[in-house]
Scaffold this motif. Structure first.
Motif, PDB file in Angstrom:
ATOM      1  N   ASP B 344     -53.263  20.586 -35.677  1.00 41.18           N
ATOM      2  CA  ASP B 344     -54.126  21.634 -35.127  1.00 41.18           C
ATOM      3  C   ASP B 344     -53.396  22.453 -34.071  1.00 41.18           C
ATOM      4  OD1 ASP B 344     -56.122  20.881 -36.800  1.00 41.18           O
ATOM      5  OD2 ASP B 344     -57.197  19.658 -35.331  1.00 41.18           O
ATOM      6  N   ALA B 345     -52.431  21.826 -33.399  1.00 43.11           N
ATOM      7  CA  ALA B 345     -51.668  22.545 -32.374  1.00 43.11           C
ATOM      8  C   ALA B 345     -50.451  23.248 -32.983  1.00 43.11           C
ATOM      9  CB  ALA B 345     -51.229  21.578 -31.287  1.00 43.11           C
ATOM     10  N   GLY B 346     -50.319  23.185 -34.309  1.00 42.58           N
ATOM     11  CA  GLY B 346     -49.214  23.895 -34.953  1.00 42.58           C
ATOM     12  C   GLY B 346     -47.919  23.101 -35.027  1.00 42.58           C
ATOM     13  N   VAL B 347     -48.029  21.777 -34.955  1.00 43.73           N
ATOM     14  CA  VAL B 347     -46.840  20.940 -35.083  1.00 43.73           C
ATOM     15  C   VAL B 347     -46.911  20.210 -36.415  1.00 43.73           C
ATOM     16  CG1 VAL B 347     -45.534  19.027 -34.105  1.00 43.73           C
ATOM     17  CG2 VAL B 347     -46.725  20.622 -32.606  1.00 43.73           C
ATOM     18  N   GLY B 348     -45.859  20.326 -37.221  1.00 42.75           N
ATOM     19  CA  GLY B 348     -45.869  19.692 -38.538  1.00 42.75           C
ATOM     20  C   GLY B 348     -44.707  18.730 -38.687  1.00 42.75           C
ATOM     21  N   LEU B 349     -44.939  17.625 -39.392  1.00 45.13           N
ATOM     22  CA  LEU B 349     -43.887  16.630 -39.621  1.00 45.13           C
ATOM     23  C   LEU B 349     -43.616  16.501 -41.115  1.00 45.13           C
ATOM     24  CD1 LEU B 349     -42.103  14.115 -38.717  1.00 45.13           C
ATOM     25  CD2 LEU B 349     -44.138  12.748 -39.147  1.00 45.13           C
ATOM     26  N   ALA B 350     -42.347  16.606 -41.507  1.00 45.25           N
ATOM     27  CA  ALA B 350     -41.932  16.230 -42.855  1.00 45.25           C
ATOM     28  C   ALA B 350     -41.311  14.850 -42.720  1.00 45.25           C
ATOM     29  CB  ALA B 350     -40.919  17.224 -43.407  1.00 45.25           C
ATOM     30  N   PRO B 351     -42.013  13.801 -43.163  1.00 46.32           N
ATOM     31  CA  PRO B 351     -41.572  12.435 -42.859  1.00 46.32           C
ATOM     32  C   PRO B 351     -40.295  12.049 -43.586  1.00 46.32           C
ATOM     33  CG  PRO B 351     -43.830  12.475 -43.710  1.00 46.32           C
ATOM     34  CD  PRO B 351     -43.235  13.814 -43.972  1.00 46.32           C
ATOM     35  N   GLU B 352     -39.699  10.973 -43.079  1.00 45.61           N
ATOM     36  CA  GLU B 352     -38.423  10.500 -43.584  1.00 45.61           C
ATOM     37  C   GLU B 352     -38.494  10.156 -45.078  1.00 45.61           C
ATOM     38  OE1 GLU B 352     -37.305   6.808 -41.830  1.00 45.61           O
ATOM     39  OE2 GLU B 352     -35.189   7.089 -42.265  1.00 45.61           O
ATOM     40  N   ASP B 353     -39.541   9.426 -45.470  1.00 45.20           N
ATOM     41  CA  ASP B 353     -39.664   9.006 -46.856  1.00 45.20           C
ATOM     42  C   ASP B 353     -40.736   9.853 -47.524  1.00 45.20           C
ATOM     43  OD1 ASP B 353     -40.138   7.854 -49.260  1.00 45.20           O
ATOM     44  OD2 ASP B 353     -39.941   5.795 -48.537  1.00 45.20           O
ATOM     45  N   ARG B 354     -40.292  10.891 -48.245  1.00 44.24           N
ATOM     46  CA  ARG B 354     -41.296  11.836 -48.735  1.00 44.24           C
ATOM     47  C   ARG B 354     -42.233  11.207 -49.747  1.00 44.24           C
ATOM     48  NH1 ARG B 354     -36.354  14.029 -50.126  1.00 44.24           N
ATOM     49  NH2 ARG B 354     -35.702  13.280 -52.167  1.00 44.24           N
ATOM     50  N   LYS B 355     -41.737  10.220 -50.508  1.00 46.01           N
ATOM     51  CA  LYS B 355     -42.601   9.646 -51.539  1.00 46.01           C
ATOM     52  C   LYS B 355     -43.686   8.755 -50.962  1.00 46.01           C
ATOM     53  CE  LYS B 355     -39.420  10.004 -55.282  1.00 46.01           C
ATOM     54  NZ  LYS B 355     -38.252   9.360 -55.847  1.00 46.01           N
ATOM     55  N   SER B 356     -43.344   7.982 -49.953  1.00 48.18           N
ATOM     56  CA  SER B 356     -44.353   7.050 -49.450  1.00 48.18           C
ATOM     57  C   SER B 356     -45.131   7.617 -48.267  1.00 48.18           C
ATOM     58  CB  SER B 356     -43.705   5.715 -49.070  1.00 48.18           C
ATOM     59  OG  SER B 356     -42.934   5.874 -47.913  1.00 48.18           O
ATOM     60  N   GLU B 357     -44.600   8.669 -47.611  1.00 45.90           N
ATOM     61  CA  GLU B 357     -45.302   9.177 -46.434  1.00 45.90           C
ATOM     62  C   GLU B 357     -45.639  10.655 -46.524  1.00 45.90           C
ATOM     63  OE1 GLU B 357     -42.301   8.232 -43.591  1.00 45.90           O
ATOM     64  OE2 GLU B 357     -43.108   6.237 -43.219  1.00 45.90           O
ATOM     65  N   TYR B 434     -41.624  22.615 -36.275  1.00 43.79           N
ATOM     66  CA  TYR B 434     -41.405  21.772 -37.438  1.00 43.79           C
ATOM     67  C   TYR B 434     -40.548  20.570 -37.045  1.00 43.79           C
ATOM     68  CZ  TYR B 434     -43.145  25.535 -40.360  1.00 43.79           C
ATOM     69  OH  TYR B 434     -43.935  26.481 -40.941  1.00 43.79           O
ATOM     70  N   LEU B 435     -41.002  19.387 -37.439  1.00 41.68           N
ATOM     71  CA  LEU B 435     -40.211  18.173 -37.225  1.00 41.68           C
ATOM     72  C   LEU B 435     -39.774  17.710 -38.612  1.00 41.68           C
ATOM     73  CD1 LEU B 435     -42.828  16.450 -34.867  1.00 41.68           C
ATOM     74  CD2 LEU B 435     -40.901  17.881 -34.165  1.00 41.68           C
ATOM     75  N   LEU B 436     -38.509  17.864 -38.935  1.00 41.19           N
ATOM     76  CA  LEU B 436     -38.041  17.551 -40.289  1.00 41.19           C
ATOM     77  C   LEU B 436     -37.136  16.326 -40.234  1.00 41.19           C
ATOM     78  CD1 LEU B 436     -37.099  21.185 -41.422  1.00 41.19           C
ATOM     79  CD2 LEU B 436     -39.343  20.079 -41.442  1.00 41.19           C
ATOM     80  N   ASP B 437     -37.610  15.238 -40.849  1.00 40.65           N
ATOM     81  CA  ASP B 437     -36.874  13.980 -40.801  1.00 40.65           C
ATOM     82  C   ASP B 437     -36.101  13.821 -42.108  1.00 40.65           C
ATOM     83  OD1 ASP B 437     -35.923  11.502 -40.246  1.00 40.65           O
ATOM     84  OD2 ASP B 437     -37.870  10.594 -39.792  1.00 40.65           O
TER      85      ASP B 437
END
Lengths: 338, 529
Positions: B344-357, B434-437
């Motif tokens: 909601d505050a405009g922060v997005g995470l692309a998690p480390e394990d895209r398939k499981s998370e 953007y937080l890209l792991d």
């Protein structure tokens, strides 16, 4: 429109099984297709169907609810007991609220305390049954309901039994909620991948609690109709084993106990198939022990078909909705990806 | 019963034949080459370091030696005889055992039961010979300096003690080669010393050890020889006595850095700090993080596995609770209570394990794209499916997702396209931080380029990006700033003008100028407790 219908059939191959069984039973037993008998099946399927419908919500979010049978019993004795002094409308509300309360308890124990759903609901199954027996002193409660109340089970609307109209209505509503509201879609998401759903901003606890509350509510609703059908409330035998029938209906209808996959229409058909088989076996004079055995075998076959790659491919081939080649490979890659 | 490997007479001065000889080993996973013709010799009684960056092919090579995966090509000889190791059992019967980082211990069983887990001995009448097994386990464990009784339940033991059980298992199997995959990763200093003592003893018994570690000083302390891999290829080998740390790092990385195209311009707005963090702590992974992210900045986080990189972005995103620390994000103070609050505050995470998370594989592409932004399409009478579908279509085109239709299951897409769907989710949720792991892990070159392009486009529009990558070359290319993490701290930050590959490599291994890493610090204490 045409493709939409084909898609419905493709997603729910169980519809064909339902039709096929109907034809087979008609062939073997002349009485099966009689209007009176069909209405009987539908009435029976509908009452248990509410429970299966609620169970579907829980299973879609990767839970399980074993307490539903006890909730049916609690609802029936609360309604009949309270109606001895108060108008039935009070009993109806109290029974439904009690069902929701049981569901919320289940949901809170599963989410906030992180207990396993099967253990939580096994406990509440015993507790709720105990509460119902304590309230009714384990005695059936007769003669407290006005006869107009029995219309809930025996009445007809548009020439159809009231329970069926209610059940079809509830199923449509459930289908709309699951596919066309945010909460409904989030139920599929939570069941499909809990962590991905959480990281995408889904409130897991809220969704889980809602599914258990829906299950408790619909189980209580089934209890209300059952009380009308029995013209009484009873705590000891009412609803015993219904949780298993509900899970079976969902599983036969193609719902995955791993969560995230399945449809309301599937559960609807699953509930119909179970009721139809019991009815036809009675007409054919098959021993009740054999009936249980056959239902068990059907359940095992259904699950085996749904969960094996070859079963899935075979289902599609039989229905000729997809070309033969490529299916198996496609399914294999999709499972490899996991 | 005796343990041959320990009781074998010393044969130090006799020239030893090669134990294992691997030639031209290749391995492809679905067309992606993990190993491209690697040679490896293992001699009895030597301690061999296999070194390389993450993704260099170390793990694949070790899995091949331990029978966990079969090579696609090449030849493996043991004592000069060609062999195929198609199962771990086969490798073990040939004298090769492996101690993985994730120890293969059954926590509910006793030490004795664990030692004989895969090799229960039968005595008379076909019954298990517990007395014999007990005597043998006690004798071997005593030699390893194992302090507890063999009847202790495994879950009561420390990581170091569990490791001794694993070593005891290898000795029971009379192993001639023990592969140790990052054995020191979660040990305290004195435990490492005990492990090294045991390694030296095993070595003197003629047992070969392959030692994998990210701590360079350990290689120099314990190993005889190092074999270097890079991008799945064999780079070279050298005796440790002839090496320096700088030489070894250069071998690991090669000299590719000068060929890489650098980021040409920067969108950083100096005075606009969108995110600042002070002394963020989460035991044991984050030990006081200080960080500043400016508008338009691409901040890379470099570090080894276990440095706390993933934990840092998850903490920022509100996915995990923190113990203490201050965060200020776009002027607001405080941590996010949940991922929802972050989105909601405009922060997005692309998690480390895209398939499981990152993705729900059982749902179609369209529904995955709108997952975090579903609320945008909620109307009075339920979801506006038409609007949702249009937006999903737009986003998939913007990110160039190659697919047959939005209704295709996301699980059937390639890794690169799946990652684009994950990014489309965040763009659709109107994120501007953007937080890209590890956004480029396991995806092909083409997809990598389009993900870099997207990151640059986003920052030109005023977004800010934190990107974690184990591929430092990629960070050097993409980022404005690189922060080096080691054991839960950011120990050095480099601005683009000062980017220096060797200095970054040394930093993530805990070596900064004038600073020697203390391996007995509080993080390790916390791991043990």
């Amino acid at each position: 429109m045409g493709t939409a219908v084909i898609n419905i059939f493709r997603r729910n191959p169980i519809i064909f099984v339902l039709m096929l069984l109907g034809l087979i039973f008609t062939w073997f037993s002349a009485g099966f297709i009689a209007p009176g008998n069909l209405l009987n099946i539908v009435r029976q399927a509908s009452i248990a169907g509410f429970v299966a419908l609620g169970m579907s919500f829980v299973i879609l979010a990767r839970g399980i609810d074993l307490s539903v049978g006890s909730t049916v019993a609690l609802s029936s004795v609360l309604l009949t007991g309270l109606s001895s002094t108060l108008p039935p409308i009070v009993g109806i509300h109290v029974a439904l609220l009690a069902g929701i309360a049981v569901g919320i308890c289940n949901g809170v124990l599963v989410t906030k305390f992180r207990f396993q759903p099967i253990i939580v609901t096994l406990s509440t199954m015993a507790i709720v049954r105990g509460l119902a027996m304590a309230y009714s002193h384990s005695r059936p409660i007769f003669g407290t309901l006005p006869s107009v109340y029995f219309e809930l089970s025996d009445g007809m609307i548009f020439g159809l039994p009231v329970p069926m109209v209610l059940f079809v209505g509830a199923s449509l509503l459930a289908g709309l909620v699951l596919n066309y509201t945010r909460t409904g879609r989030q139920i599929y998401q939570v069941g499909g991948n809990e962590e991905a759903a959480r990281l995408s901003g889904v409130n897991l606890d809220r969704i889980r609690i809602i599914t258990y509350a829906v299950s408790g509510f619909l189980a209580a609703f089934a209890g209300l109709i059952l009380a009308a059908r029995m013209q009484s409330g009873e705590a000891v035998r009412t609803g015993v084993g219904w949780e298993l029938d509900a899970i079976a209906a969902a599983a036969i209808g193609g719902m995955s106990l791993a969560g995230g996959a399945g449809t309301v229409l599937g559960t609807f058909c699953g509930a119909m198939i179970i009721a139809m088989m019991s009815n036809a076996f009675n007409l054919l004079g098959i021993n009740p022990y054999w009936q249980r055995i056959i239902i068990g075998v059907v359940l095992a076959l259904a699950v085996a078909t749904y969960s094996s790659e070859h079963g899935k491919a075979a289902l599609k081939r039989i229905m000729r909705l997809k070309p033969r080649t490529g299916n198996i490979a496609l399914l294999k890659t999709s499972s490899d990806v996991r | 019963m005796t343990v041959a490997s320990i009781d074998r007479p010393r044969e130090r001065n006799v020239p030893k034949p090669v134990f294992i000889q691997a030639r031209g080993i290749t391995k492809s996973y679905r067309g992606v080459k993990a190993l491209r013709g690697v040679d490896l010799d293992v001699h009895p009684g030597e301690t061999l370091a296999v070194v390389g960056e993450n993704g260099a092919g170390k793990s694949t090579l070790m899995k091949i030696l331990s029978g966990a995966v079969e090579p696609s090509g090449g030849e493996l000889r043991i004592d000069g005889e060609p062999v195929r190791l198609s199962t771990p059992q086969e490798a073990r019967s040939r004298g090769i055992s492996t101690i993985y980082q994730e120890l293969m211990i059954a926590p509910a069983l006793t030490v004795l039961e664990n030692v004989f887990l895969s090799d229960l001995r039968r005595g008379r009448f076909g019954l298990l010979d517990w007395d014999g097994m007990r005597r043998e386990a006690q004798r071997i464990l005593a030699r390893l300096g194992f302090p507890a009784s063999v009847d202790t339940t495994a879950k009561e033991l420390s990581v170091a003690e569990l490791q001794l059980i694993e070593i005891a298992k290898s000795l029971i199997h009379r192993s001639r080669l023990i592969i140790m995959d990052e054995p020191t990763a979660s040990l305290a200093k004195e435990e490492v010393d005990n492990l090294f003592r045991i390694v030296r003893e095993l070595k003197s018994e003629g047992i070969a050890i392959i030692f994998i570690t990210h701590h360079l000083h350990e290689i120099f302390e314990i190993c005889d020889r190092a074999v270097v891999l890079r991008d799945g290829s064999y780079v070279g080998q050298a005796m440790i006595t002839s090496l320096t740390e700088d030489k070894l790092v250069t071998m690991m990385l090669g000299h590719a850095i000068s060929e890489v195209q650098q980021r040409s311009s920067s969108a950083v707005r100096e005075n606009e700090v969108v995110l600042s963090i002070k002394d963020l702590r989460r035991s044991p992974d984050l030990q006081g993080i200080n960080l500043r992210l400016r508008r338009g900045e691409i901040l890379g986080i470099a570090g080894l596995m276990g440095a706390g990189r993933t934990e840092l972005v998850r903490a920022i995103f509100g996915a995990d609770r923190v113990d203490s620390g201050e965060m200020q994000i776009k002027g607001k103070v405080g941590m996010f209570a949940s991922p929802r609050a972050a989105l909601d505050a405009g922060v997005g995470l692309a998690p480390e394990d895209r398939k499981s998370e990152g993705l729900i594989l059982s749902l179609p592409i369209g529904q995955n794209i709108t997952l975090p932004s579903l609320g945008q399409y909620a109307g009075m009478l339920g979801l506006r499916l038409g609007a949702e579908r249009r937006r999903a279509g737009e986003l998939s085109r913007q990110l160039n997702v190659k697919m047959a239709s939005l209704d295709q299951l996301v699980g059937n897409l390639s890794g690169g396209n799946q990652q684009k769907v994950v990014l489309a989710k965040l763009v659709g949720a109107s994120a501007d931080i953007y937080l890209l792991d590890e956004p480029t892990r396991g995806i092909d070159i083409g997809a990598k380029e389009s993900i870099f392009d997207l990151i640059w486009q986003l920052t030109e529009k005023g977004a800010s990006v934190i990107v974690i990558s184990s591929a430092i070359n990629e960070l050097l290319r993409v980022c404005d700033t690189i922060a080096c993490m080691h054991l839960g701290r950011i120990i050095r930050t480099f601005e683009r003008a000062d980017f220096d590959l060797n200095a970054i490599m040394l930093s993530i291994m805990g070596k900064t100028a004038g600073h020697t890493p203390n391996h007995n610090d509080s993080r390790l204490e916390a791991v043990r407790s």
